[in-house]
Scaffold this motif. Sequence first.
Motif, PDB file in Angstrom:
ATOM      1  N   ASP A 109       4.038  -3.875 -13.279  1.00 39.27           N
ATOM      2  CA  ASP A 109       5.076  -4.316 -12.118  1.00 39.27           C
ATOM      3  C   ASP A 109       4.431  -3.975 -10.547  1.00 39.27           C
ATOM      4  N   GLY A 110       3.659  -3.240 -10.267  1.00 34.37           N
ATOM      5  CA  GLY A 110       2.830  -3.015  -9.156  1.00 34.37           C
ATOM      6  C   GLY A 110       2.270  -4.084  -8.732  1.00 34.37           C
ATOM      7  N   ARG A 111       1.355  -4.746  -9.810  1.00 39.62           N
ATOM      8  CA  ARG A 111       0.493  -5.734  -9.402  1.00 39.62           C
ATOM      9  C   ARG A 111       1.205  -7.177  -9.275  1.00 39.62           C
ATOM     10  N   GLU A 112       2.336  -7.205  -9.849  1.00 38.19           N
ATOM     11  CA  GLU A 112       3.360  -8.244  -9.438  1.00 38.19           C
ATOM     12  C   GLU A 112       3.539  -8.739  -8.205  1.00 38.19           C
ATOM     13  N   GLN A 113       3.658  -7.531  -7.689  1.00 40.48           N
ATOM     14  CA  GLN A 113       4.034  -7.573  -6.111  1.00 40.48           C
ATOM     15  C   GLN A 113       2.841  -8.044  -5.299  1.00 40.48           C
ATOM     16  N   ASP A 114       1.647  -8.399  -5.992  1.00 36.78           N
ATOM     17  CA  ASP A 114       0.463  -8.885  -5.164  1.00 36.78           C
ATOM     18  C   ASP A 114       0.521 -10.391  -5.157  1.00 36.78           C
TER      19      ASP A 114
END
Length: 280
Positions: A109-114
């Motif tokens: 989910d955090g990497r989706e913010q990228d």
Amino acid sequence: MNNPPPAALSACGTLLRQGDKARFLTALLAPPDAREGLFALYAFNLEVAKTREMVSEPMLGQIRLQWWRETLDEIYSGQTPRKHEVVTPLAETIRRFTLPHAPFAALIDGREQDLQMPPPGTEAEFTAYLDATGGMLGRLAAAITGADPEHAAARATAYAKAGTLIGIARRAQLGRVDLPLDRLGAAGLTARSIRDGVPSEALSKLVLAFVAEVEQALATLPRAPRKGGTALLTGTLARRLIKALRTAGGDPFLAAAQVRARPDGLLPLHLWWAIRLGRL
């Protein structure tokens, strides 16, 4: 230092050596029974972390990350994992060390913010991003090595923050700005000014303010037990990055260029001494 020759490396170890040399070196210092688990975990992290750099548009990145979500769902539901050079050893690592599902989900989910163009709006959102992409990985590494998970998470989050600062130039080339808008605005900066890749005194001052925060966070950490210490070496990695940023006067573009021009050949020795002396 118990460094195996290149021919002895697994597929995950090879991927990590090529794509994330710093974490590769920390994993080499782990006991043999944990080393391959760290290779698999960090290779997974590399696969999801490089998503933004590999796709031409956000939708393709979302598809790639969804593939990893579904793959992890299959692993945790007991299905035969997909045949993939990272998935197969990762599934074995999850089973062997009883790694929880939630940190993997949070990390993705955090990497989706990228993939999102707007920077985090607030410092709280920025901190949550660092915990998702750094802290969660630290907790999983601790589960493999036997380290305290919160000790590992704090150091991994500091490393993620330092890495974000020194990665400003590379991320700007991708059209991505990670620093929170509230801190940018208070410093008289805009996301566009950073995406344009123009160094400025205001940006250097802001970077040095963040560097001081990383230094303070590391300085106030309680001394960690040496057990599972390789999962705590991200603290040493963070200190190396903030030293580079201070040497460059807070200019992230200059710091990144200097690091590329002068690879840290002494890093393996510094990591080995950190473990030996328990300075984690």
